[in-house]
Design a protein around this motif. Structure first.
Motif, short mmCIF file in Angstrom:
data_model
loop_
_atom_site.label_atom_id
_atom_site.label_comp_id
_atom_site.label_asym_id
_atom_site.label_seq_id
_atom_site.Cartn_x
_atom_site.Cartn_y
_atom_site.Cartn_z
N LEU A 136 52.91 -55.17 -41.59
CA LEU A 136 52.47 -54.39 -42.89
C LEU A 136 53.84 -54.65 -43.87
CD1 LEU A 136 53.17 -51.17 -40.25
CD2 LEU A 136 51.28 -51.95 -41.43
N LYS A 137 54.69 -55.64 -43.47
CA LYS A 137 55.35 -55.35 -44.55
C LYS A 137 55.01 -56.89 -45.29
CE LYS A 137 59.89 -54.44 -42.30
NZ LYS A 137 61.44 -55.17 -41.67
N PRO A 139 51.50 -57.35 -46.16
CA PRO A 139 49.88 -57.37 -45.70
C PRO A 139 49.46 -58.22 -46.73
CG PRO A 139 50.89 -55.61 -47.26
CD PRO A 139 52.15 -56.29 -46.63
N HIS A 141 45.38 -58.80 -48.66
CA HIS A 141 43.82 -57.65 -49.22
C HIS A 141 42.73 -59.01 -48.28
CE1 HIS A 141 42.11 -61.44 -52.05
NE2 HIS A 141 43.91 -61.63 -52.09
N ALA A 190 46.78 -52.53 -42.62
CA ALA A 190 47.58 -52.21 -43.49
C ALA A 190 46.50 -52.55 -45.58
CB ALA A 190 47.57 -53.97 -43.02
N LYS A 191 45.45 -53.69 -45.37
CA LYS A 191 45.32 -53.33 -46.30
C LYS A 191 44.15 -52.47 -46.53
CE LYS A 191 41.30 -54.82 -48.98
NZ LYS A 191 40.65 -53.51 -49.23
N HIS A 193 45.76 -49.25 -46.21
CA HIS A 193 47.04 -48.71 -47.55
C HIS A 193 47.40 -49.54 -48.69
CE1 HIS A 193 50.65 -46.31 -46.62
NE2 HIS A 193 51.12 -47.16 -46.50
N TYR A 194 47.84 -50.45 -48.18
CA TYR A 194 48.89 -51.09 -49.91
C TYR A 194 47.81 -51.78 -50.39
CZ TYR A 194 52.27 -51.11 -46.24
OH TYR A 194 54.00 -50.81 -44.77
N HIS A 197 45.27 -48.31 -51.30
CA HIS A 197 46.03 -46.43 -50.90
C HIS A 197 45.40 -45.38 -50.11
CE1 HIS A 197 47.70 -48.84 -54.73
NE2 HIS A 197 46.66 -49.18 -54.98
N LEU A 200 47.22 -44.67 -43.41
CA LEU A 200 47.58 -45.53 -42.75
C LEU A 200 47.76 -45.12 -41.30
CD1 LEU A 200 48.76 -49.18 -41.70
CD2 LEU A 200 51.13 -47.92 -41.94
#
Length: 452
Positions: A136-137, A139, A141, A190-191, A193-194, A197, A200
């Motif tokens: 999570l910290k 991530p 693509h 994680a991909k 979400h971060y 957008h 999660l």
């Protein structure tokens, strides 16, 4: 201090790199170097021995390569004989049985399979703090990149990471096999979400579910999947579990393992190989090619328009201009790829069930017309077939699995094969793999800096 009036630009550096790192094709011929470890007739150069998996696509008769229908054997058992039981298993867990077969060389008893499943359940959860700190910290693509880094970090969570004792090595392999599905599922979330957008969702793996079921449970926000979906993904994992010692990632596993390095370094190396578009990443190239086809063909049911587009692919005038029709052709298989045969049947079944036969018909047309055009371009003597990537991507699409998970799912399956090959290398051959290269550079004098 004097400074150069003109500094080397990036383009100049690129030009130098290209000029001084390109080996002439004439030199390959001069020294009889086997491109890609392939003989002139397309057969592979023999570099090792394995008892894990056999891939057959041709025979050699009187020195001549004779094409045949493709066969795939896991520990001597024909893949067709394995997958015909795929719809008859309790909980549809054929993949776990297949992993046991690859790792330990024989089919498990009911008791052994139960114990193996219990071990996988025990290790599916990631170490404390790992999900937050590693996934999570930081991530990514690209989930394959995330998987490769994540496997290396597991080294730090192992009390005996470099110990090659067989008891420790087997335990490391089982833990990796159990954790890779969780890593790719969390890496995907994680991909999404971060980078995309979206919300999660982190769902912990569940006991008493198979690998395929747990993946579907973890990647979907509502945790829901059908029995057919789980059975189909389980089948796909079985078909991707191994492909002989000579495939790019398995061979890399043997090479790296022969150096005496740790399990995490060896398996992460294999992941890096599989990511490549000429290996496991080919299923994404198929998907992207089909998207490009849909964008550039007005009527996908018009065979003349399909034929025109596929000819443009061959002529390097469409998609990535590589001259390839992705999903057609294989290094070993000639008349058929058994994995593609099985997945094609499953894709047809799924498409009919979901009312998407037009999509299946498109892929089948690409297979038929593509083979015809490639034979016309390269000679009717060419024996070529659809490979596993053509229909695996279609199956995943019909399962509503996001494209970014196509190659990571390949890795989930193949980690069992990689671990089997690592164990075999450590047990059977302690000599480091070190082939020879011909050096074609000539001796030169060193010129002092002031004189250059």
């Amino acid at each position: 201090m004097d400074y150069c009036d003109i500094q080397a630009t990036n383009q100049q550096l690129v030009t130098m790199a290209m000029q001084n790192n390109t080996i002439s094709k004439d030199d390959f011929k001069k020294y009889n170097i086997k491109h890609g470890l392939r003989n002139s007739n397309g057969t592979g150069v023999l570099v090792g021995i394995t008892g894990i998996c056999n891939v057959e696509g041709y025979t050699i008769e009187d020195g001549v390569k004779v094409p045949q229908e493709g066969r795939l054997y896991y520990r001597g058992i024909d893949i067709y004989n394995i997958v015909r039981h795929s719809d008859r298993r309790p909980g549809k867990r054929l993949f776990e049985e297949t992993m046991f077969l690859l790792l330990f060389g024989q089919l498990p008893t009911a008791c052994e399979l139960e114990s193996f499943n219990a071990m996988l359940d025990e290790y599916r959860n990631l170490p404390a703090g790992y999900t937050e700190n590693m996934i999570l910290k930081i991530p990514s693509h690209d989930i394959m990149n995330k998987l490769q880094r994540s496997i290396l970090v597991l080294y730090s969570h192992d009390d005996r990471p470099d110990d090659l004792d067989m008891e420790n090595l087997v335990l490391q392999c089982i833990k990796l096999i159990a954790r890779v599905p969780t890593i790719i599922s969390y890496g995907f979330q994680a991909k999404r979400h971060y980078f995309d957008h979206q919300s999660l969702f982190i769902h912990p793996p569940q006991n008493n579910l198979g690998t395929a079921e747990n993946i579907l449970y973890m990647i979907r926000s509502d945790n829901k999947y059908t029995e057919t979906e789980a059975a189909t993904l389980d089948l796909a994992l079985v078909l991707h579990a191994d492909h002989g010692g000579g495939n790019n990632s398995a061979f890399a596993t043997h090479v790296v393992s022969s150096s005496g390095t740790d399990t995490y370094s060896a398996i992460s190396t294999a992941v890096g190989c599989l990511k490549g578009p000429k290996h496991g990443g080919a299923n994404i190239r198929v998907r992207e090619m089909m998207l490009d086809l849909n964008a550039n063909v007005d009527n996908i049911e018009d065979e003349a328009q399909l034929r025109d587009y596929l000819q443009k692919l061959i002529n390097r005038e469409a998609y990535d201009r590589s001259g390839l029709i992705y999903g057609i052709g294989h290094a070993v298989y000639t008349k058929s790829d058994p994995r593609s045969v099985v997945l094609k049947d499953k894709a047809r079944e799924l498409a009919a069930e979901k009312g998407k036969m037009n999509l299946f018909n498109l892929y089948e047309s690409v297979e038929r017309i593509g083979i015809e055009l490639l034979k016309k371009a390269k000679g009717e003597h060419l024996d070529i077939c659809a490979n596993v990537d053509l229909y695996s991507g279609l199956v995943y699409q019909l399962l509503d699995i996001p494209q970014e998970l196509y190659t990571p799912l390949f890795a989930v399956a193949r980690v069992a094969g990689w671990c089997a090959h690592r164990i075999e290398q450590v047990m059977s051959d302690n000599k480091i793999i070190r082939p020879a290269y011909v050096c074609v550079s000539h001796e030169k004098e060193y010129i002092a800096l002031d004189n250059r």
